[in-house]
Design a protein around this motif. Structure first.
Motif, PDB file in Angstrom:
ATOM      1  N   LEU A  75      -6.949   7.809   0.093  1.00 15.68           N
ATOM      2  CA  LEU A  75      -6.683   6.568   0.438  1.00 15.68           C
ATOM      3  C   LEU A  75      -5.504   5.921   1.206  1.00 15.68           C
ATOM      4  CD1 LEU A  75      -7.058   3.944  -0.812  1.00 15.68           C
ATOM      5  CD2 LEU A  75      -6.059   4.158  -2.591  1.00 15.68           C
ATOM      6  N   TRP A  76      -4.206   6.963   1.052  1.00 20.06           N
ATOM      7  CA  TRP A  76      -3.091   6.571   2.122  1.00 20.06           C
ATOM      8  C   TRP A  76      -3.434   6.777   3.455  1.00 20.06           C
ATOM      9  CZ3 TRP A  76       2.012   9.967   1.792  1.00 20.06           C
ATOM     10  CH2 TRP A  76       3.033   9.392   2.653  1.00 20.06           C
ATOM     11  N   SER A  77      -4.448   7.611   3.622  1.00 20.59           N
ATOM     12  CA  SER A  77      -4.421   7.727   5.682  1.00 20.59           C
ATOM     13  C   SER A  77      -4.363   6.724   5.686  1.00 20.59           C
ATOM     14  CB  SER A  77      -5.519   8.860   5.429  1.00 20.59           C
ATOM     15  OG  SER A  77      -7.200   8.727   5.200  1.00 20.59           O
ATOM     16  N   ALA A  78      -6.099   5.467   5.267  1.00 21.93           N
ATOM     17  CA  ALA A  78      -6.822   4.295   5.349  1.00 21.93           C
ATOM     18  C   ALA A  78      -5.220   2.992   6.052  1.00 21.93           C
ATOM     19  CB  ALA A  78      -6.710   3.836   4.306  1.00 21.93           C
ATOM     20  N   SER A  79      -4.457   3.657   5.765  1.00 17.02           N
ATOM     21  CA  SER A  79      -3.174   2.708   5.925  1.00 17.02           C
ATOM     22  C   SER A  79      -2.741   2.978   7.052  1.00 17.02           C
ATOM     23  CB  SER A  79      -2.749   1.794   4.813  1.00 17.02           C
ATOM     24  OG  SER A  79      -1.872   2.871   4.089  1.00 17.02           O
ATOM     25  N   GLU A  80      -2.236   3.976   7.331  1.00 16.62           N
ATOM     26  CA  GLU A  80      -1.550   4.760   8.648  1.00 16.62           C
ATOM     27  C   GLU A  80      -1.999   5.343   9.851  1.00 16.62           C
ATOM     28  OE1 GLU A  80       1.696   5.177   8.152  1.00 16.62           O
ATOM     29  OE2 GLU A  80       1.617   4.537   5.753  1.00 16.62           O
ATOM     30  N   PRO A  81      -2.293   3.961  10.316  1.00 16.91           N
ATOM     31  CA  PRO A  81      -3.265   4.730  11.568  1.00 16.91           C
ATOM     32  C   PRO A  81      -2.494   6.004  11.966  1.00 16.91           C
ATOM     33  CG  PRO A  81      -2.456   2.914  11.877  1.00 16.91           C
ATOM     34  CD  PRO A  81      -2.087   3.203  10.887  1.00 16.91           C
ATOM     35  N   GLU A  82      -1.488   5.990  12.571  1.00 17.07           N
ATOM     36  CA  GLU A  82      -1.033   7.084  13.232  1.00 17.07           C
ATOM     37  C   GLU A  82      -0.641   8.420  12.407  1.00 17.07           C
ATOM     38  OE1 GLU A  82       2.657   5.374  14.702  1.00 17.07           O
ATOM     39  OE2 GLU A  82       2.841   7.273  15.888  1.00 17.07           O
ATOM     40  N   LEU A  83      -0.659   8.583  11.348  1.00 13.64           N
ATOM     41  CA  LEU A  83      -0.574   9.990  10.209  1.00 13.64           C
ATOM     42  C   LEU A  83      -1.838  10.089   9.191  1.00 13.64           C
ATOM     43  CD1 LEU A  83       2.967   9.059   8.526  1.00 13.64           C
ATOM     44  CD2 LEU A  83       2.389  10.420   9.259  1.00 13.64           C
ATOM     45  N   SER A  84      -2.619   9.176  10.109  1.00 13.73           N
ATOM     46  CA  SER A  84      -4.086   9.264   9.250  1.00 13.73           C
ATOM     47  C   SER A  84      -4.305  10.346   9.103  1.00 13.73           C
ATOM     48  CB  SER A  84      -5.430   8.271  10.049  1.00 13.73           C
ATOM     49  OG  SER A  84      -6.448   8.704   8.758  1.00 13.73           O
TER      50      SER A  84
ATOM     51  N   GLU B 135       1.153  -1.200  -0.374  1.00 14.50           N
ATOM     52  CA  GLU B 135       0.024  -0.078  -0.038  1.00 14.50           C
ATOM     53  C   GLU B 135       0.709   1.402  -0.241  1.00 14.50           C
ATOM     54  OE1 GLU B 135      -4.240  -1.533   2.332  1.00 14.50           O
ATOM     55  OE2 GLU B 135      -3.815   0.381   0.777  1.00 14.50           O
ATOM     56  N   LEU B 136       2.151   1.304   0.856  1.00 17.99           N
ATOM     57  CA  LEU B 136       3.128   1.924   1.215  1.00 17.99           C
ATOM     58  C   LEU B 136       3.655   2.953  -0.189  1.00 17.99           C
ATOM     59  CD1 LEU B 136       3.933   4.232   3.045  1.00 17.99           C
ATOM     60  CD2 LEU B 136       6.282   2.741   3.250  1.00 17.99           C
TER      61      LEU B 136
ATOM     62  N   SER C 284       2.420   1.727  -3.277  1.00 11.86           N
ATOM     63  CA  SER C 284       1.222   1.974  -4.799  1.00 11.86           C
ATOM     64  C   SER C 284       0.747   3.509  -4.146  1.00 11.86           C
ATOM     65  CB  SER C 284      -0.452   1.331  -4.714  1.00 11.86           C
ATOM     66  OG  SER C 284      -1.342   1.867  -4.433  1.00 11.86           O
ATOM     67  N   ASN C 285       0.401   4.174  -2.696  1.00 12.46           N
ATOM     68  CA  ASN C 285       0.300   5.397  -2.764  1.00 12.46           C
ATOM     69  C   ASN C 285       1.225   6.577  -3.366  1.00 12.46           C
ATOM     70  OD1 ASN C 285      -2.476   5.635  -1.616  1.00 12.46           O
ATOM     71  ND2 ASN C 285      -1.199   4.554   0.430  1.00 12.46           N
ATOM     72  N   LEU C 286       2.903   6.026  -2.368  1.00 12.36           N
ATOM     73  CA  LEU C 286       3.793   7.121  -2.895  1.00 12.36           C
ATOM     74  C   LEU C 286       3.986   7.680  -4.329  1.00 12.36           C
ATOM     75  CD1 LEU C 286       6.267   5.954   0.254  1.00 12.36           C
ATOM     76  CD2 LEU C 286       5.228   8.069  -0.558  1.00 12.36           C
ATOM     77  N   SER C 287       4.285   6.393  -4.542  1.00 16.20           N
ATOM     78  CA  SER C 287       4.114   6.913  -6.092  1.00 16.20           C
ATOM     79  C   SER C 287       3.404   7.296  -6.931  1.00 16.20           C
ATOM     80  CB  SER C 287       4.453   4.910  -7.064  1.00 16.20           C
ATOM     81  OG  SER C 287       3.059   4.132  -7.514  1.00 16.20           O
ATOM     82  N   ASN C 288       1.820   6.626  -7.094  1.00 18.58           N
ATOM     83  CA  ASN C 288       0.484   7.649  -7.493  1.00 18.58           C
ATOM     84  C   ASN C 288       0.864   9.121  -7.006  1.00 18.58           C
ATOM     85  OD1 ASN C 288      -0.676   5.688  -7.686  1.00 18.58           O
ATOM     86  ND2 ASN C 288      -1.987   5.391  -6.558  1.00 18.58           N
ATOM     87  N   LEU C 289       1.056   9.595  -6.171  1.00 23.58           N
ATOM     88  CA  LEU C 289       1.286  11.041  -5.179  1.00 23.58           C
ATOM     89  C   LEU C 289       2.594  11.371  -6.250  1.00 23.58           C
ATOM     90  CD1 LEU C 289      -0.056  13.006  -3.269  1.00 23.58           C
ATOM     91  CD2 LEU C 289       1.793  11.662  -1.260  1.00 23.58           C
ATOM     92  N   LEU C 290       3.825  10.820  -6.290  1.00 21.49           N
ATOM     93  CA  LEU C 290       4.400  11.403  -6.968  1.00 21.49           C
ATOM     94  C   LEU C 290       4.511  11.696  -8.215  1.00 21.49           C
ATOM     95  CD1 LEU C 290       7.591   9.089  -5.557  1.00 21.49           C
ATOM     96  CD2 LEU C 290       7.484  11.240  -5.578  1.00 21.49           C
ATOM     97  N   ARG C 291       3.649  10.602  -9.134  1.00 23.79           N
ATOM     98  CA  ARG C 291       3.114  10.646 -10.511  1.00 23.79           C
ATOM     99  C   ARG C 291       2.331  12.340 -10.821  1.00 23.79           C
ATOM    100  NH1 ARG C 291      -0.543   8.268 -12.641  1.00 23.79           N
ATOM    101  NH2 ARG C 291      -0.837   6.975 -10.087  1.00 23.79           N
ATOM    102  N   VAL C 292       1.416  12.078  -9.651  1.00 21.47           N
ATOM    103  CA  VAL C 292       0.649  13.144  -9.944  1.00 21.47           C
ATOM    104  C   VAL C 292       0.786  14.643  -9.700  1.00 21.47           C
ATOM    105  CG1 VAL C 292      -1.425  14.128  -8.817  1.00 21.47           C
ATOM    106  CG2 VAL C 292      -1.835  11.625  -9.042  1.00 21.47           C
ATOM    107  N   ARG C 293       2.031  14.806  -7.967  1.00 20.21           N
ATOM    108  CA  ARG C 293       2.848  15.961  -8.050  1.00 20.21           C
ATOM    109  C   ARG C 293       3.344  16.251  -9.034  1.00 20.21           C
ATOM    110  NH1 ARG C 293       6.913  18.644  -6.619  1.00 20.21           N
ATOM    111  NH2 ARG C 293       8.306  17.042  -8.092  1.00 20.21           N
ATOM    112  N   ALA C 294       4.000  15.514  -9.975  1.00 19.69           N
ATOM    113  CA  ALA C 294       5.445  15.763 -11.151  1.00 19.69           C
ATOM    114  C   ALA C 294       3.861  16.328 -11.874  1.00 19.69           C
ATOM    115  CB  ALA C 294       5.508  15.105 -11.290  1.00 19.69           C
TER     116      ALA C 294
END
Lengths: 421, 472
Positions: free
Chosen positions: B267-276, A204-205, A207-217
């Motif tokens: 979406l990301w916040s769903a997998s990060e309890p602390e950083l949510s 998940e991490l 996937s989320n980070l790569s999406n974020l980086l892509r969109v940000r660019a």
């Protein structure tokens, strides 16, 4: 509830509420030494008439703790190139497989947009890489386990002979086989739920980070375009102002501010790349996390194979003892004599004993690995929260700065226009 | 705004001492200001689907404080479905204290083509005046449907401006066609529309064509300057229009990316309890930015695109007026040339008289009689004609000279008014742009500043392990 905690890889100790949990800070190299990557230089490999360029980075260290005697020298400065960093990291990976290992800055520029240098000799790229390499060293040096590794300290301070000593460890051979193994996916009979959860989290991490980086660019590319287009307004206003009597002054001044609005985007966007680099680091960290999980799987796989080997031998022994013969003997041969049977049984017994000891070893290896890995994953998660908070906060501060600047410029423009009689 | 219009009218029309002026001077408290409130309040809600009564912002208040003696308002569009065509009409509300109007208030409905008719009438009647522009047939944004709400509102706003400019003009507003337009009932109006007065129009257009071919001797410097200035202004505004469209496109793409980004944080916040909380805060800030940007995009048409387009049309109107003035000058110069030519001809003929006394007629004789007149007879004829035409021409030249001077005066006056009107309008246009940006940045700044505390979190653990990031 338990699953959630496991997902982050935190060991549950009683009812400890994480927020108020006291995290033990363990000793690391960074407590005793200062490390900096201060410069980069372009070098030429003049061998065989082939002009091969590469970049080297200057690593400076200084021992800050007078009582510390784990270093080679009090002060040092040496040059290393990117490939040597890679050697170091591979060695560390093989030697400390349970550690979520800090990643190196990217080899090739990912998630780029038009203003980001992608040429490896571009000074901007080199400087960002320099910062990334320094960050890597600081992370390793702040790790309670790997920072004490002698070859790591040697990397920092030992100019001559480091490459040789690293090769002497024979890690290269290990590296090949281990890294190859990582790419194979295995099916476990009883996957460890804790590591399954961590693996899913890692996915998940990533996937989320790569999406974020892509969109940000892509976002930043557009923002850049919007600002630069306003320079066209500036030019038009300036030319126009010459033809106007009453409006001339106001238009000209407004034109200058429009130019500065266009020019003013460059520096903030450069700063924003730092934010992208920090996200990229955690993207690669997620990869390191996945590696640890896969290694656990491999170890468990070996254990399961050892177990099933013993199980089949035991069955075989049973069969032999009961006088059941295999297919071959039924087809070709006679039944075993008692002597032969006993031999066979003893042989099998031996194998079974060997197998059992293999199981014990594998079990021990797995348990050690799992225990260490879980501790390190907890450390990683803890640090991750701190780092990402800082990264996000930095991004927001930058956005605030950009908004203030934009607000100021347009207020100036409005004032210039209002001043038109 | 109303005040400045009024004073301008007073200055420029100092020569026009008509009853209209007197009415303006007295500034009597007419029924207008008393009526205004009631009329405004009683906006008729039309039963048609697309009827609404939205006006450009400032005009609502203007109507109340207005002390002009001729006030007009365009609103309340209605769709009409007839067998042969579908079209939109607008409600024209007039309030006046002028003597030549029988009533003090009129309400009629007119469609776009009626406005076109009115403008043509004004151009025909006042060729040397600056006639305000109408929105084009397929104006503004090509992709807008002719019956879409935005298009109709935009068109209505421009028609309103047009009619007000006409009403505020000391000369144009007194024209009969204007009165007919504002007051005639549908049947009456239809008659006026059909009547052919196109001759004058055709004549003036032929002079236009002439202007293309004939080079004027010397355009007065002031009009040359105006011509250059107007060309430059048109250029600049066109460039501004292009840039604004490109920026608009870029903004649309930027908005798209913003809308891609905030769901990722969620979406990301769903997998990060602390950083949510921090991640959700980021998502909300980005979403608010997106909304602000959306607002900028949506107001582009009314804030920038429409006013720009209108000014480009106005510049075309100025160019037309300049061209018409030119053609008056050309007409004059042509008659001067003509007169010169005829005078020279006359002198030549007089000079020839002495020479050709005994010249016989040319040509052959058929049965003894000559078919052509003798040279002498021909000359006599010509001289006779010239004796008549030359004085006529002299008179014509004088008339045309007057015309030229008149045209110059009219245009000069109109241009002066236009210059200050234009300056205010352009200033307003760019101020709107600047204010829009200011509002946008204020909103975004607020969004980011508000989430910063949520992101910083303020938990105890953050003080123990320092982040390792390098801030070079």
């Amino acid at each position: 509830m338990e699953d959630n905690k496991m997902k982050e890889g935190f060991l549950e100790k009683g009812n400890a509420n994480f927020e108020s949990r006291v995290y033990e800070k363990k000793d690391s190299l960074l407590d005793h030494m200062e490390i900096n990557v201060i410069e980069a230089e372009k070098r030429e490999n003049g061998a065989l008439n082939i002009r091969d360029f590469y970049t080297v980075y200057l690593i400076e260290t200084k021992v800050t703790d007078p009582e510390f005697n784990g270093a080679f020298s009090k002060i040092s400065a040496l040059w290393r190139r990117y490939s040597e960093f890679e050697l170091l990291r591979t060695y560390l990976e093989v030697t400390y497989p349970y550690v979520v290992l800090p990643p190196l800055p990217e080899k090739k520029v990912m998630y780029t947009w038009q203003k980001v240098a992608s040429d490896t000799f571009d000074p901007d790229f080199v400087d960002r890489r320099r910062a990334g390499l320094e960050n890597f060293l600081l992370r390793v040096a702040s790790h309670p386990v790997i920072s004490h590794d002698h070859l790591f300290i040697g990397f920092l301070q030992q100019e001559e002979g480091w490459r040789e000593s690293i090769k002497e460890t024979g890690y290269l051979q290990l590296a090949e086989s281990k890294l190859k193994a990582l790419s194979v996916s295995v099916r476990l009979k009883q996957p460890d739920k804790r590591f399954e959860a961590i693996k899913n989290y890692g996915n998940e991490l990533q996937s989320n980070l790569s999406n974020l980086l892509r969109v940000r660019a892509r976002m930043v590319e557009r923002l850049y375009g919007i600002h630069k287009l306003h320079a066209n307004y500036g030019r038009i206003f300036s030319e126009w102002s010459a033809k106007e009597k009453e409006m001339g002054d106001g238009l000209q001044k407004a034109g200058h501010y429009l130019d500065s609005y266009a020019a003013g985007i460059d520096i903030p966007l450069e700063e924003e790349e730092l934010f992208a680099d920090q996200l990229k680091e955690y993207l690669f960290f997620a990869g390191a996390l996945q590696s640890v999980c896969r290694r656990q799987e491999m170890l468990q796989y070996h254990l399961e194979r050892a177990e099933s080997a013993v199980a089949s031998r035991t069955t075989e022994k049973d069969n032999v003892q009961k006088g059941k013969t295999g297919l071959m003997t039924r087809l070709f041969g006679s039944a075993d004599t008692d002597e032969v049977r006993e031999l066979k049984v003893n042989l099998l017994d031996q194998r079974i004993q060997e197998g059992k000891s293999s199981i014990r070893n594998a079990q021990e290896e797995l348990n050690d690995f799992a225990a260490n890995a879980l501790i390190d994953i907890e450390r990683f998660q803890h640090q991750k929260v701190i780092d990402l908070r800082e990264t996000l906060a930095g991004y927001v501060v930058l956005q605030v700065k950009m908004c203030r600047k934009g607000l100021q410029t347009w207020t100036h423009i409005r004032d210039c226009l209002e001043a038109i009689p | 705004m109303a005040d400045s219009v009024e004073t301008a009218v007073l200055e420029v029309s100092s020569e026009y001492k008509t009853s209209v002026m007197k009415k303006q001077d007295s500034k009597e408290t007419d029924i207008m200001s008393n009526c205004s409130a009631s009329l405004e309040g009683s906006v008729v809600a039309s039963p048609s689907i697309e009827s609404f009564s939205t006006l450009p912002d400032q005009d609502m208040s203007e109507f109340g404080l207005d002390s002009r003696d001729l006030q007009v308002k365009v609103d309340n569009p209605q769709k009409h479905l007839e067998t042969l065509e579908t079209y939109i009409t607008f409600r024209i509300t007039t309030r006046t204290s002028r003597a030549e109007f029988d009533e003090t208030e009129y309400v009629v409905r007119r469609r776009y083509n009626d406005f076109v008719w009115l403008r043509q009438k004004l151009v025909d009647a006042f060729p040397t005046h600056l006639i305000p522009p109408l929105p084009g047939k397929h104006t503004l944004l090509a992709q807008l449907d002719r019956y879409s709400k935005e298009f109709i509102i935009a068109r209505m706003a421009l028609l309103h401006r047009f009619l007000n400019r006409v009403a505020n003009h000391p000369v144009l507003s007194c024209n009969q066609s204007v009165k007919v337009f504002l007051t005639a009932k549908p049947s009456e109006f239809a008659i006026h529309r059909k009547s052919r007065q196109g001759l004058l129009g055709r004549m003036s257009s032929s002079f236009h064509n002439l202007a293309a071919v004939y080079m004027m001797r010397q355009r007065p410097a002031e009009f040359d300057q105006v011509r250059d200035y107007v060309a430059t202004l048109g250029d600049k505004l066109l460039s501004v229009e292009k840039v604004s469209q490109r920026i608009q496109k870029e903004r649309q793409d930027y908005l798209y990316e913003l809308h891609q980004m905030h769901p990722i944080y969620t979406l990301w916040s769903a997998s990060e309890p602390e950083l949510s909380p921090a991640l959700l805060a980021m998502a909300s800030a980005v979403e608010r930015n997106a909304q602000s940007q959306q607002h900028v995009l949506v107001t582009f048409t009314t804030t920038i695109a429409q006013p720009l387009k209108e000014y480009l049309l106005y510049i075309d109107a100025v160019k037309e007026a300049l061209a018409r003035r030119d053609s008056v000058q050309i007409e004059y110069e042509l008659t001067v040339d003509d007169l010169k030519k005829k005078r020279i001809e006359k002198e030549q003929l007089m000079a020839n008289e002495q020479q050709s006394v005994g010249a016989s007629g040319g040509g052959f004789s058929l049965g003894g009689t000559s078919l052509w007149k003798s040279a002498g007879e021909m000359r006599e004829d010509k001289l006779q004609k010239l004796a008549q035409s030359i004085p006529q021409l002299v008179k014509q030249v004088e008339e045309n000279q007057d015309k030229v001077e008149c045209a110059n005066e009219n245009l000069r006056a109109d241009l002066e008014r236009w210059h200050s009107e234009k300056k205010n309008d352009i200033k307003k246009l760019f101020l709107a742009l600047a204010n829009q940006q200011i509002k946008y940045y204020e909103q975004c700044l607020a969004a980011w500043e508000e989430v910063l505390p949520d992101i910083k979190g303020g938990d105890i653990s953050s003080t123990q392990s320092k982040p390792v990031h390098v801030t070079s």
